[in-house]
Design an enzyme around this catalytic site. Structure first.
Site, PDB file in Angstrom:
ATOM      1  N   LEU A   1       0.772  -1.304  -0.058  1.00 15.52           N
ATOM      2  CA  LEU A   1       0.148  -0.540  -0.066  1.00 15.52           C
ATOM      3  C   LEU A   1       0.968   1.073   0.420  1.00 15.52           C
ATOM      4  O   LEU A   1       1.857   1.446   0.706  1.00 15.52           O
ATOM      5  CB  LEU A   1      -1.194   0.140   0.815  1.00 15.52           C
TER       6      LEU A   1
ATOM      7  N   HIS B   1       7.735   1.174  11.585  1.00 16.81           N
ATOM      8  CA  HIS B   1       8.352   2.419  11.193  1.00 16.81           C
ATOM      9  C   HIS B   1       7.415   3.493  11.410  1.00 16.81           C
ATOM     10  O   HIS B   1       6.200   2.941  11.206  1.00 16.81           O
ATOM     11  CB  HIS B   1       8.256   2.758   9.166  1.00 16.81           C
TER      12      HIS B   1
END
Length: 345
Positions: free
Chosen positions: A131, A235
């Site tokens: 994505l 992240h």
């Protein structure tokens, strides 16, 4: 401005390549390499063209690539992917955290050692991944549309997918574009940087992991602090994605990515909220929905395989079927009497 999700086509190569260059590394499913992206689009074309659902006990290793398109201009501004059955083409490796407890009578002490073990537990699962939303479009819930449209696709083609589904989140990447986890663990055995290994994996697959990765458990206490602190952390750009996955029913169960240590989220496919709550309906009216509390914001999808389309819409449930707003109907290309699937936004 209306956006819709549709099946990717060969002509989407250039916008996918331009977005791949913006990912910043550690994004295996969207490498900035035209040859690899072309191979992905070719593989997706085969999957979209395969009308046979087949036997649920004999799932194929298929890849579906979706894109986010501005329905007015035709510009592609995002992408996502769905894998039907990971681990068929080559082993699907993960690290899994485990605890070894030992007791010494002489010292009267109990020791608990946390370890990372190389496993292929998740083989046979389906996967949502790849994505990416163009930075200029990161508003208005388009990331949600990209993410949740995949679950409607799964609901509409359920026999092609496994009983378990996973999502790998990118792990911690430092300011140099490297991975503290890779440097502290696998990098010691491969003689290449994280960027080199990540790119090689994206282009050639991960058989080299099977060839070179040590098979014995790794004791976490023996790793440098920089690697230990990265285990299971997404992240910073992936924290919102992690929350969305949790809202859908995914959970972190100790599986982490072998490259960057990012968390792998898992769920039972039929318990994913957007799959479990998806409903099929007949379009009875195309007009602005109205009523006393009956109007709902929803994701609405239509079309099988290569004809799949999904967008945000306003809907209402009437006595004779679904009332769908005209803008969404135009984006989906549906008319009165057509069948759609929908889930609340």
């Amino acid at each position: 401005m209306t956006f819709r999700i549709r099946a990717a086509r060969a002509t989407d190569l250039q916008p996918l390549y331009e977005m791949a260059k913006l990912t910043g590394g550690g994004f295996t499913n969207l490498p900035p390499d035209r040859k690899s992206l072309t191979a992905k689009l070719d593989r997706a074309a085969q999957a979209f063209g395969n009308e046979a659902d087949g036997d649920a006990k004999d799932l194929k290793d298929e890849l579906f690539v979706l894109v986010l398109e501005n329905s007015a201009t035709g510009e592609v501004r995002g992408t996502s992917q769905i894998f039907t059955n990971v681990g068929r083409q080559w082993p699907f490796y993960s690290y899994r955290m485990a605890t070894l407890t030992q007791h010494s009578k002489e010292l009267n002490r109990t020791f608990r050692a946390e370890m990372l073990g190389l496993v292929t537990d998740l083989e046979g699962s389906s996967e949502v991944g790849g994505l990416f939303l163009h930075p200029s479009e990161r508003a208005g819930g388009l990331g949600m549309l990209l993410a949740r449209s995949r679950y409607l696709f799964v609901a509409m083609h359920r026999q092609r997918f496994g009983d378990k589904i996973l999502a790998e989140l990118r792990g911690v990447i430092d300011e140099r574009g490297g991975s503290p986890f890779w440097d502290g663990v696998a990098g010691r055995f491969f003689g290449m940087s994280f960027q080199e290994a990540d790119y090689f994996n994206a282009i050639n697959g991960n058989q080299f992991i099977a060839d070179l990765m040590p098979k014995h458990p790794v004791y976490i206490a023996m790793l440098p602090e920089s690697a230990r602190s990265a285990i299971g952390l997404p992240h910073p750009s992936g924290r919102a994605a992690m929350r969305m996955l949790e809202e859908e029913g995914f959970a972190y169960e100790g599986y982490i990515d072998i490259f960057d240590g990012g968390p792998t989220m898992t769920a039972r496919t039929d318990r994913v909220r957007s799959i479990a709550e998806a409903r099929e309906a007949l379009v009875a009216h195309i007009r602005a929905p109205e009523g006393n509390g009956g109007v709902a914001k929803a994701l609405v999808a239509t079309g099988r395989l290569a004809d799949y389309r999904c967008t945000f819409a306003e809907v209402a449930q009437g006595q004779d079927g679904l009332v769908l707003d005209p803008v969404a109907a135009a984006a989906l290309g549906v008319s009165v009497g057509d069948t759609v699937w929908h889930v609340s936004r």
